[in-house]
Motif scaffolding. Sequence first.
Motif, PDB file in Angstrom:
ATOM      1  N   ARG A  93       0.810  -1.224   0.000  1.00 52.66           N
ATOM      2  CA  ARG A  93       0.000   0.000   0.000  1.00 52.66           C
ATOM      3  C   ARG A  93       0.838   1.267   0.000  1.00 52.66           C
ATOM      4  NH1 ARG A  93      -2.770   0.383   4.612  1.00 52.66           N
ATOM      5  NH2 ARG A  93      -4.177   1.973   3.808  1.00 52.66           N
ATOM      6  N   THR A  94       2.142   1.111   0.152  1.00 51.73           N
ATOM      7  CA  THR A  94       2.965   2.305   0.232  1.00 51.73           C
ATOM      8  C   THR A  94       3.804   2.491  -1.037  1.00 51.73           C
ATOM      9  OG1 THR A  94       4.312   3.588   1.736  1.00 51.73           O
ATOM     10  CG2 THR A  94       4.937   1.304   1.458  1.00 51.73           C
ATOM     11  N   THR A  95       4.464   3.634  -1.139  1.00 48.81           N
ATOM     12  CA  THR A  95       5.152   3.954  -2.396  1.00 48.81           C
ATOM     13  C   THR A  95       6.424   3.133  -2.561  1.00 48.81           C
ATOM     14  OG1 THR A  95       6.514   5.680  -1.401  1.00 48.81           O
ATOM     15  CG2 THR A  95       4.368   6.361  -2.332  1.00 48.81           C
ATOM     16  N   VAL A  96       6.850   3.084  -3.811  1.00 52.38           N
ATOM     17  CA  VAL A  96       8.108   2.431  -4.159  1.00 52.38           C
ATOM     18  C   VAL A  96       9.255   3.045  -3.350  1.00 52.38           C
ATOM     19  CG1 VAL A  96       9.775   2.299  -6.071  1.00 52.38           C
ATOM     20  CG2 VAL A  96       7.376   1.643  -6.432  1.00 52.38           C
ATOM     21  N   LEU A  97       9.304   4.367  -3.293  1.00 52.75           N
ATOM     22  CA  LEU A  97      10.402   5.033  -2.585  1.00 52.75           C
ATOM     23  C   LEU A  97      10.446   4.604  -1.118  1.00 52.75           C
ATOM     24  CD1 LEU A  97      12.706   7.120  -2.521  1.00 52.75           C
ATOM     25  CD2 LEU A  97      10.986   8.866  -1.996  1.00 52.75           C
ATOM     26  N   LYS A  98       9.286   4.584  -0.463  1.00 54.29           N
ATOM     27  CA  LYS A  98       9.275   4.185   0.961  1.00 54.29           C
ATOM     28  C   LYS A  98       9.691   2.734   1.134  1.00 54.29           C
ATOM     29  CE  LYS A  98       6.175   7.604   2.894  1.00 54.29           C
ATOM     30  NZ  LYS A  98       4.920   7.860   3.613  1.00 54.29           N
ATOM     31  N   ASN A  99       9.289   1.891   0.170  1.00 52.89           N
ATOM     32  CA  ASN A  99       9.727   0.493   0.226  1.00 52.89           C
ATOM     33  C   ASN A  99      11.247   0.401   0.138  1.00 52.89           C
ATOM     34  OD1 ASN A  99       7.705  -1.911   0.185  1.00 52.89           O
ATOM     35  ND2 ASN A  99       6.672  -0.266  -0.929  1.00 52.89           N
ATOM     36  N   VAL A 100      11.840   1.217  -0.724  1.00 51.48           N
ATOM     37  CA  VAL A 100      13.301   1.164  -0.883  1.00 51.48           C
ATOM     38  C   VAL A 100      13.993   1.722   0.363  1.00 51.48           C
ATOM     39  CG1 VAL A 100      15.242   1.950  -2.288  1.00 51.48           C
ATOM     40  CG2 VAL A 100      13.134   1.181  -3.384  1.00 51.48           C
ATOM     41  N   LEU A 101      13.347   2.723   0.976  1.00 51.98           N
ATOM     42  CA  LEU A 101      13.924   3.301   2.202  1.00 51.98           C
ATOM     43  C   LEU A 101      13.982   2.292   3.350  1.00 51.98           C
ATOM     44  CD1 LEU A 101      12.473   6.866   1.908  1.00 51.98           C
ATOM     45  CD2 LEU A 101      14.882   6.360   2.325  1.00 51.98           C
ATOM     46  N   VAL A 102      13.153   1.244   3.267  1.00 54.43           N
ATOM     47  CA  VAL A 102      13.240   0.176   4.270  1.00 54.43           C
ATOM     48  C   VAL A 102      14.661  -0.411   4.284  1.00 54.43           C
ATOM     49  CG1 VAL A 102      12.412  -2.133   4.886  1.00 54.43           C
ATOM     50  CG2 VAL A 102      10.782  -0.364   4.214  1.00 54.43           C
ATOM     51  N   GLY A 103      15.283  -0.442   3.103  1.00 57.55           N
ATOM     52  CA  GLY A 103      16.659  -0.919   3.027  1.00 57.55           C
ATOM     53  C   GLY A 103      17.613  -0.087   3.877  1.00 57.55           C
ATOM     54  N   ARG A 104      17.303   1.216   3.996  1.00 59.99           N
ATOM     55  CA  ARG A 104      18.146   2.086   4.839  1.00 59.99           C
ATOM     56  C   ARG A 104      17.942   1.776   6.320  1.00 59.99           C
ATOM     57  NH1 ARG A 104      22.207   2.896   2.965  1.00 59.99           N
ATOM     58  NH2 ARG A 104      22.682   4.630   4.338  1.00 59.99           N
ATOM     59  N   LEU A 105      16.735   1.303   6.656  1.00 54.96           N
ATOM     60  CA  LEU A 105      16.486   0.898   8.053  1.00 54.96           C
ATOM     61  C   LEU A 105      17.436  -0.226   8.451  1.00 54.96           C
ATOM     62  CD1 LEU A 105      12.617   0.713   8.400  1.00 54.96           C
ATOM     63  CD2 LEU A 105      14.158   2.135   9.736  1.00 54.96           C
TER      64      LEU A 105
END
Length: 237
Positions: A93-105
């Motif tokens: 349900r969330t954006t591609v960018l936010k999904n990729v930012l999970v990698g930064r977590l």
Amino acid sequence: MIRYTDVSVRYPNGTVGLDAVDLEIPDGQFVVVVGLSGAGKSTLIRTINGLVPVTSGQLEVAGRRVDGASKRQLRELRSRVGMIFQSFNLVSRTTVLKNVLVGRLHATPTVPSLFGVYRKDDVEVAFSALERVGIVEKAYTRASQLSGGQQQRVAIARVLAQQPEVILADEPVASLDPPTANLVMRDLQRINRELGITTVVNLHFLDLARTYAQRIIGMRAGKIVFDGTPSEADDAV
Ligand code: ADP
Ligand code: ADP
């Protein structure tokens, strides 16, 4: 270097996942693991980031022991080892960018919040990861609106945002049609060549392995039964 020395895995119900595996994977290699369902491919790959614990033997990843590692050491290991799954595992349900930012977590525990403000350098890393897999124009699209191949590219970008030393891919193309599967394999191969990240991919199909692997490892019943180049695999079959 990933080094298995006499590594066995026995699941709590007694099933043998790995049976006395000896294996060395040098830094930067692109390895494809093949074998029938139940051969031990997933178990092999999941020991590398500690997702499946080793029952006996020694396993070393990038200079550190995985067997016997503490919880903190395993967290640290997982920050350096990125993983891609058959089912993409995106937040749909969330954006591609936010999904990729999970990698930064995974990479930096200091990222404030998934729903809050991101550090500028984290956003930059995320965009450059999306550029590398060619879907930067989808940054603000919801993940659920993408095709399977695009979703797997987002998953690859998420792992790249982690800036890992090792990429593990567990049947990454099993739910994609053949042309898309080829494109995703080509992305993984190109990333391995461009960035020199050690990559271990599990595949059901030997033909994809032959096309993309630098080295093919064949498994059966928890053991390595073949280890060679794609052309040696041609001779063996
Ligand atoms: P694959 O064959 O694609 O590796 P499976 O469909 O065999 O995956 O397994 C899916 C999930 O179920 C995995 O998390 C795996 O660890 C778990 N699993 C597989 N076989 C067993 C089993 N005999 N008992 C319990 N869990 C299992
Ligand atoms: P593959 O990835 O090649 O399909 P797996 O590594 O998933 O093989 O499985 C190797 C063996 O371990 C199989 O016999 C499978 O059923 C078993 N296995 C996998 N995961 C589990 C689990 N969580 N619990 C019990 N047995 C499992």
